[in-house]
Enzyme design. Structure first.
Site, short mmCIF file in Angstrom:
data_model
loop_
_atom_site.label_atom_id
_atom_site.label_comp_id
_atom_site.label_asym_id
_atom_site.label_seq_id
_atom_site.Cartn_x
_atom_site.Cartn_y
_atom_site.Cartn_z
CE LYS A 1 -3.26 4.31 0.22
NZ LYS A 1 -3.75 4.84 -0.98
CE1 TYR B 1 -12.89 9.22 33.30
CE2 TYR B 1 -12.60 8.15 31.00
CZ TYR B 1 -12.08 8.77 32.28
OH TYR B 1 -10.74 8.06 32.76
C1 LIG Z 1 -4.69 4.23 -1.95
C2 LIG Z 1 -4.55 4.31 -3.28
C3 LIG Z 1 -5.12 3.51 -4.12
C4 LIG Z 1 -6.04 2.41 -3.55
O1 LIG Z 1 -7.23 2.97 -3.30
P1 LIG Z 1 -8.55 1.90 -2.95
O2 LIG Z 1 -9.68 2.88 -3.07
O3 LIG Z 1 -8.27 1.45 -1.87
O4 LIG Z 1 -8.38 0.84 -4.21
C5 LIG Z 1 -4.60 3.21 -5.41
N1 LIG Z 1 -3.71 4.41 -5.80
C6 LIG Z 1 -3.27 5.33 -5.08
C7 LIG Z 1 -2.27 6.28 -5.73
C8 LIG Z 1 -3.59 5.37 -3.71
O5 LIG Z 1 -3.11 6.33 -2.89
#
Ligand SMILES: *Cc1c(COP(=O)(O)O)cnc(C)c1O
Length: 390
Positions: free
Chosen positions: A57, A283
């Site tokens: 994702k 800045y």
């Molecule tokens: C992001 C996510 C994961 C992966 O989590 P990690 O800590 O990166 O392994 C797994 N399941 C869901 C539903 C997620 O949103």
């Protein structure tokens, strides 16, 4: 594949957009070898009978989803997980054939039709949503596969275990939907074993209902990276790692695993000057040199994803040495103190990655910025080219 163009004199025709070249020397390297090694190691570590869903994702946590989806597909990931319809569609457009699970919420429910048309597996978190999916599928004369999400303590998405029971009991009478997975998500896999056990117990009760109803071929999954590494009981028949695939972990990594960071982030010195004691930098003039100093300017800033909060706090590697960021990070540039290091214009500065024996990780940046590596990775913006190496 992207290449760094070293020449700076360009004719107008060469200035035409060319996605295979970039000119500003700021880029991210993505190691295909590291990703594949992490994936294979996790598969072996979790043992036979446990499939792996590669969580890609948010553009694979900023690493670039499509090339990594191809590698995941070729190297035995049973499923790919993304958040939204958009993310799923872009993988389908890129030619990814693997089952793709949409981990996020789908709203409005009419959008289930888009998932169905593109063979993207939606997550269902209510009986209403399940009914909606069933109606859409039946109108199209299709059978929609879905995963049921159960909330066992995360408090984000998912039906309660009791609500799950009514959905599961409704299912056998349905012809247009098929349950291919049931899952939940840990809130404390990296911090609270007691709560992990409690969530797992609740989830196993839901699993028993599924098995009791004789529903077959269902993936049961709730282990993110931390749980897959720490709690063998939580792996069930599918693990769902994200961070570990990218070579990082919030929890101690078991000795038999050797995870490698996939992403490294580099830029080059574009400007160099000697300044006297008492020179203000950037800045707000929040930094004054305490002695005669050599200051290098790097073409990377908060518009690239360097957190502005690391101003006067963070470091980069140049010639294998840790050089402090001096003054505020600006939108497109930042300054580092290179006093006493034999540097030249064009030398590489590494924000994340290795130079010789020195390493800076996304965890270092997260510590300086008061956040987690996930936010550092996903914060690296689109204008930084991702270059696949190895
Ligand atoms: C992001 C996510 C994961 C992966 O989590 P990690 O800590 O990166 O392994 C797994 N399941 C869901 C539903 C997620 O949103």
């Amino acid at each position: 594949m992207l290449t760094l163009n070293e020449s700076s004199t360009l004719s107008p025709t060469e200035l035409a957009p060319n996605p295979t070249q970039f000119y500003r020397p700021t880029w991210v390297d993505i190691s295909a070898r590291a990703f594949v090694s992490n994936l294979r190691q996790l598969k072996i570590f979790n043992g036979p009978g446990v499939d792996l869903l590669a969580v890609l994702k948010a553009d694979a946590y900023g690493h670039g989803a499509l090339p990594l989806a191809r590698l995941a597909e070729e190297n035995g990931a049973a499923l790919i997980g993304v958040s939204s319809l958009e993310e799923g569609l872009s993988l389908r457009l890129g030619g990814i054939k693997s089952p793709i699970l949409l981990l996020g919420s789908i709203f409005p429910l009419e959008n289930f039709a888009v998932a169905l048309e593109n063979s993207l597996i939606p997550t269902v978190s209510s009986l209403e949503a399940a009914r909606h999916l069933s109606n859409i599928a039946s109108k199209k004369n299709k059978v929609a596969s879905f995963h049921l999400k159960v909330d066992t303590g995360m408090g984000r998405l998912g039906v309660s275990p009791i609500g799950a029971k009514s959905i599961l009991e409704w299912l056998p009478s349905q012809k247009s939907v098929v349950l291919s997975g049931v899952y939940s998500h840990f809130a404390t896999a990296d911090s609270d074993p007691q709560m992990v056990q409690n969530q797992l117990n609740q989830f196993l009760q839901v699993r028993d209902i599924v098995l009791g109803l004789g529903i077959k071929n269902v993936s049961f999954h709730l282990a993110n990276s931390a749980a897959a590494l720490l709690y063998p009981d939580s792996r069930l028949n599918l693990i769902r790692p994200g961070l570990a695939l990218y070579g990082l972990s919030l929890v101690p990594v078991p000795a038999e695993l050797n995870l490698h960071p996939v992403l490294s982030w580099h830029t080059k010195i574009v400007f160099l000057k000697k300044v006297p004691l008492g020179t203000p930098l950037s800045y707000g003039a929040t930094y004054y040199t305490a002695k005669e100093s050599e200051i290098a300017t790097l073409p990377v800033g908060y518009a690239d994803g360097v957190p502005r909060s690391v101003s006067n706090k963070g470091f980069v590697l140049i010639k294998g040495r840790k050089c402090p960021i001096v003054g505020r990070v600006t939108m497109d540039h930042l300054m580092v103190d290179v006093t006493g290091i034999p540097v030249d214009i064009g030398d590489t500065a590494t924000l994340i990655g290795r130079q010789g024996d020195s390493v800076l990780s996304a965890d270092d940046w997260a510590m300086w910025a008061g956040t987690i590596s996930y936010e550092i990775f996903t914060g690296i913006t689109k204008r930084v080219p991702r270059v696949m190496v190895e």
